[in-house]
Enzyme design. Structure first.
Site, PDB file in Angstrom:
ATOM      1  N   LEU A 192       0.837  -1.201   0.000  1.00  0.00           N
ATOM      2  CA  LEU A 192       0.000   0.000   0.000  1.00  0.00           C
ATOM      3  C   LEU A 192       0.872   1.251   0.000  1.00  0.00           C
ATOM      4  O   LEU A 192       0.502   2.264  -0.600  1.00  0.00           O
ATOM      5  CB  LEU A 192      -0.935  -0.006   1.200  1.00  0.00           C
ATOM      6  CG  LEU A 192      -1.909   1.174   1.244  1.00  0.00           C
ATOM      7  CD1 LEU A 192      -2.879   1.107   0.070  1.00  0.00           C
ATOM      8  CD2 LEU A 192      -2.667   1.214   2.556  1.00  0.00           C
ATOM      9  N   TYR A 193       2.022   1.208   0.692  1.00  0.00           N
ATOM     10  CA  TYR A 193       2.942   2.353   0.651  1.00  0.00           C
ATOM     11  C   TYR A 193       3.269   2.715  -0.795  1.00  0.00           C
ATOM     12  O   TYR A 193       3.155   3.871  -1.216  1.00  0.00           O
ATOM     13  CB  TYR A 193       4.222   2.031   1.413  1.00  0.00           C
ATOM     14  CG  TYR A 193       5.327   3.034   1.164  1.00  0.00           C
ATOM     15  CD1 TYR A 193       5.260   4.309   1.702  1.00  0.00           C
ATOM     16  CD2 TYR A 193       6.425   2.693   0.378  1.00  0.00           C
ATOM     17  CE1 TYR A 193       6.263   5.244   1.459  1.00  0.00           C
ATOM     18  CE2 TYR A 193       7.435   3.613   0.136  1.00  0.00           C
ATOM     19  CZ  TYR A 193       7.354   4.885   0.675  1.00  0.00           C
ATOM     20  OH  TYR A 193       8.342   5.800   0.419  1.00  0.00           O
ATOM     21  N   ALA A 194       3.690   1.722  -1.578  1.00  0.00           N
ATOM     22  CA  ALA A 194       4.028   1.972  -2.977  1.00  0.00           C
ATOM     23  C   ALA A 194       2.816   2.476  -3.753  1.00  0.00           C
ATOM     24  O   ALA A 194       2.928   3.374  -4.594  1.00  0.00           O
ATOM     25  CB  ALA A 194       4.576   0.699  -3.613  1.00  0.00           C
TER      26      ALA A 194
END
Length: 336
Positions: free
Chosen positions: A151-153
């Site tokens: 999700l960060y990416a």
């Protein structure tokens, strides 16, 4: 010039703000002082910046549009550099909402501020994580980035495309730069180098994921700041495409928007990197080999061709020298 920089108590924001203040610019720093890692380290960075009379800190979360708006009123910015984010690939597995709040809602708030003040240049931090597990190397800015592994990416990719829409709609010259494993003095405690040094000095095991077979394109902090400073006056202009050998410009066909890698294109294996850390410390690590963690990528490898074409510069500090500088700072700061 007048700058609004988000994330000035963070690792990269601190170094960039210090560089700009030393050059005589005015900087308003916006930071949430979140407890993702030791807030005392963040406060120490801000204390150094506070020595400059042209620095004004404002504390607030990115998702607080009113607080960010107040910081912009104080700054009346010519340029915005958006560095604040909820960082960390692995933490996004534990607390995904923090990434939605800071990296999606927060970035939208920054875009609204840039729109209101019609800044000369908006520069926004993205990440090499957007390339996912791409196998074609080196990674180029126009390569496909539609398969994020965390999700960060995903939020970093979303930040890029949100910024593109604002660049198109409101003609805001925007550069999104993709950072590649930044390290150096005043670095983040959640990053591998910091963890390795701390554990080795305590004679505790270091955790080596992927059986140590991963490679990273490490970027020393001074090199990254130099690249960002050189990009400041290179605001994208529609139809102003750069050309050169091996250069493929990421300039949008639909607005003044460009993506730029900031990495040297010299990936280092994790095990040789640990050898370098051991040499800098003068003691061996206790190595605990582990399988690949969920969301990790096997390698990062930047093409610096576009950065070089735009600025005449690319990261060049040797990992051996950068690690030595970090170890020297760590020993002094923590008295070990």
């Amino acid at each position: 010039m007048r700058f609004l920089i988000t994330g000035t108590a963070g690792f990269i924001g601190f170094h960039l703000a210090k560089r700009l203040l030393e050059a005589g610019h005015d900087v308003v720093g916006f930071d949430g002082m979140t407890p993702y890692y030791d807030v005392r380290l963040k406060a120490a960075r801000h204390a150094i910046l506070a020595r400059f009379p042209s620095f004004q800190p404002v504390e607030g979360r990115l998702e607080d549009a009113a607080a960010l708006g107040q910081a912009a009123e104080l700054a009346r910015p010519d340029v915005i550099v958006h560095l604040a984010a909820q960082a960390g690939v692995r933490y996004s597995l534990e607390n995904p909402k923090a990434y939605v709040d800071a990296n999606l809602v927060g970035t939208w708030n920054v875009l609204e501020v840039a729109k209101r003040w019609q800044v000369q240049h908006l520069l926004s931090a993205s990440s090499s994580s957007v390339y996912g597990a791409a196998e074609t190397v080196p990674f180029g800015e126009v390569d496909k980035t539609d398969e994020p592994l965390t999700l960060y990416a995903a939020t970093k990719k979303a930040g890029e495309v949100m910024a593109h829409s604002y660049a198109h709609l409101w003609k805001i010259p925007t550069t999104a730069f993709r950072f590649f494993t930044v390290y150096g003095p005043w670095g983040r405690p959640d990053m591998a180098l910091f963890k390795f040094v701390a554990a080795i000095l305590k004679e505790e095991p270091i955790e080596i994921y992927g059986q140590g077979q991963m490679r990273r394109d490490f970027t020393y902090i001074d090199d990254l700041v130099e690249a960002v400073v050189r990009l400041l006056p290179v605001a994208p202009q529609e139809a102003n495409r750069v050309t050169g050998p091996h250069v493929v410009d990421s300039l949008s066909r639909e607005g003044p928007f460009r993506v730029v890698n900031i990495g040297g294109g010299q990936p280092v294996g994790l095990l040789p990197f640990i050898d370098t850390v051991e040499a800098a410390l003068g003691r061996p690590a206790i190595r605990k080999m582990l399988p690949m963690q969920k969301g990790d990528v096997p390698q990062t490898y930047a093409s610096p061709a576009l950065l070089e074409a735009l600025t005449g510069y690319s990261p060049r500090t040797r990992v051996e020298d950068g690690v030595k500088a970090f170890v020297a700072w760590y020993r002094e700061y923590y008295g070990v």
